[in-house]
Design a protein around this motif. Structure first.
Motif, PDB file in Angstrom:
ATOM      1  N   LYS A 115       0.829  -1.223   0.000  1.00 44.08           N
ATOM      2  CA  LYS A 115       0.000   0.000   0.000  1.00 44.08           C
ATOM      3  C   LYS A 115       0.858   1.265   0.000  1.00 44.08           C
ATOM      4  O   LYS A 115       0.662   2.166  -0.798  1.00 44.08           O
ATOM      5  N   SER A 116       1.826   1.316   0.935  1.00 43.87           N
ATOM      6  CA  SER A 116       2.679   2.508   1.011  1.00 43.87           C
ATOM      7  C   SER A 116       3.553   2.635  -0.223  1.00 43.87           C
ATOM      8  O   SER A 116       3.825   3.736  -0.703  1.00 43.87           O
ATOM      9  N   THR A 117       3.996   1.505  -0.744  1.00 43.85           N
ATOM     10  CA  THR A 117       4.811   1.518  -1.961  1.00 43.85           C
ATOM     11  C   THR A 117       4.004   2.101  -3.116  1.00 43.85           C
ATOM     12  O   THR A 117       4.522   2.903  -3.907  1.00 43.85           O
ATOM     13  N   ARG A 158       3.892   5.824  -2.622  1.00 49.57           N
ATOM     14  CA  ARG A 158       5.197   6.437  -2.925  1.00 49.57           C
ATOM     15  C   ARG A 158       5.471   6.454  -4.422  1.00 49.57           C
ATOM     16  O   ARG A 158       6.054   7.404  -4.941  1.00 49.57           O
TER      17      ARG A 158
END
Ligand code: ATP
Length: 254
Positions: free
Chosen positions: A43-45, A48
């Motif tokens: 999710k964070s990737t 980003r």
């Protein structure tokens, strides 16, 4: 109508380890998308890669019809696509007002800058009472609100919110979610990555579930709420729970 955000076959790798495998989705303007999934799902990737903080290995990101794949983060932000909270977005030793002044320094005119700061204080009246307080001494919830206010001051059109509720007490999480609702009412398109699945789905129109770096499901939030127990149980394929101990992602849906 074309989508405000188009992600197509996006792949990201950290060295030899792939974190995203061909992720594709569209998001229409003024809608809210919840991105859900267990720890390490990517999710964070994804956030980003969209905002230019990690370079995609393959695929495309289009914002308002323009291909922004591989553009540096500051250029993407200038187009109106921001992420919050963003470590570098908030200066702990500066006051609330100084933080907002720093965020609006690129406004073309003084009047524009004043209007952006006034709008931030209208959206977040609690911050208006703390203009001279150093950001680092604000409570966790107030710091999250300041980071949202800073993102708004950048004239944001698409805001990606990554785990806004992390480490906050439930009552503070409620206040922070109300503040996201106010951003939504201003017509900002939002991607919300959140461990509190139920709150995220209440806020969102659409939902995307990531598992092991790939999209395992996408549809409306209403569908997701109806089917969540079969779609996403916060369980790994081996049956262990990713969030043992805290488990907000699943506990709130029992
Ligand atoms: P969480 O809910 O725990 O934040 P997530 O869904 O946001 O998880 P990511 O943080 O995007 O998942 O991680 C996806 C994969 O990429 C994981 O296997 C993770 O270990 C790996 N990863 C993330 N950041 C890095 C990094 N800077 N260097 C190497 N591997 C990374």
């Amino acid at each position: 109508m074309s989508a405000l955000l188009e992600v197509e076959d996006l792949e990201v790798a950290y060295g030899p380890a792939k974190a995203l495998f061909g992720v594709s989705f569209h998001l229409e303007a003024q809608r809210v998308l919840a991105v859900l999934g267990p720890n390490g799902a990517g999710k964070s990737t994804l956030a980003r890669a969209i905002t230019g903080l990690v370079p995609p290995a393959a695929g495309h990101v289009r914002f308002d019809g323009r291909d922004i794949t591989g553009l540096p983060a500051h250029e993407i932000r200038r187009l109106g696509l921001s992420q919050a909270p963003e470590g570098r977005g908030l200066f702990p030793s500066l006051t609330v007002l100084e933080n907002l002044q720093a965020a609006t320094r690129r406004c073309r005119t003084r009047a524009e800058r004043r209007a952006a700061i006034e709008q931030a204080f209208e959206t977040y009246p609690a911050l208006a009472q703390r203009t001279k307080q150093r950001a680092g001494t604000l409570s966790g919830g107030e710091q999250q609100m300041l980071s949202l206010a800073i993102a708004l001051a950048h004239n944001v059109r698409l805001l990606i919110i990554d785990e806004l509720s992390l480490g906050l007490a439930p009552i503070v999480v409620d206040r922070v979610f109300e503040s996201v609702q106010r951003i939504r009412e201003r017509g900002v398109t939002i991607v919300v990555i959140e461990q509190f699945v139920e709150r995220a789905l209440e806020l969102a129109d659409d939902c995307l579930i990531l598992q092991h770096g790939a999209v395992s499901w996408q549809g409306t939030s209403a569908q997701a709420r109806a089917d969540i127990k079969t779609l996403y149980l916060g369980q790994n394929t081996d049956g262990t729970n990713d969030r043992a101990g805290s488990a907000p992602a699943t506990a709130s849906l029992q």
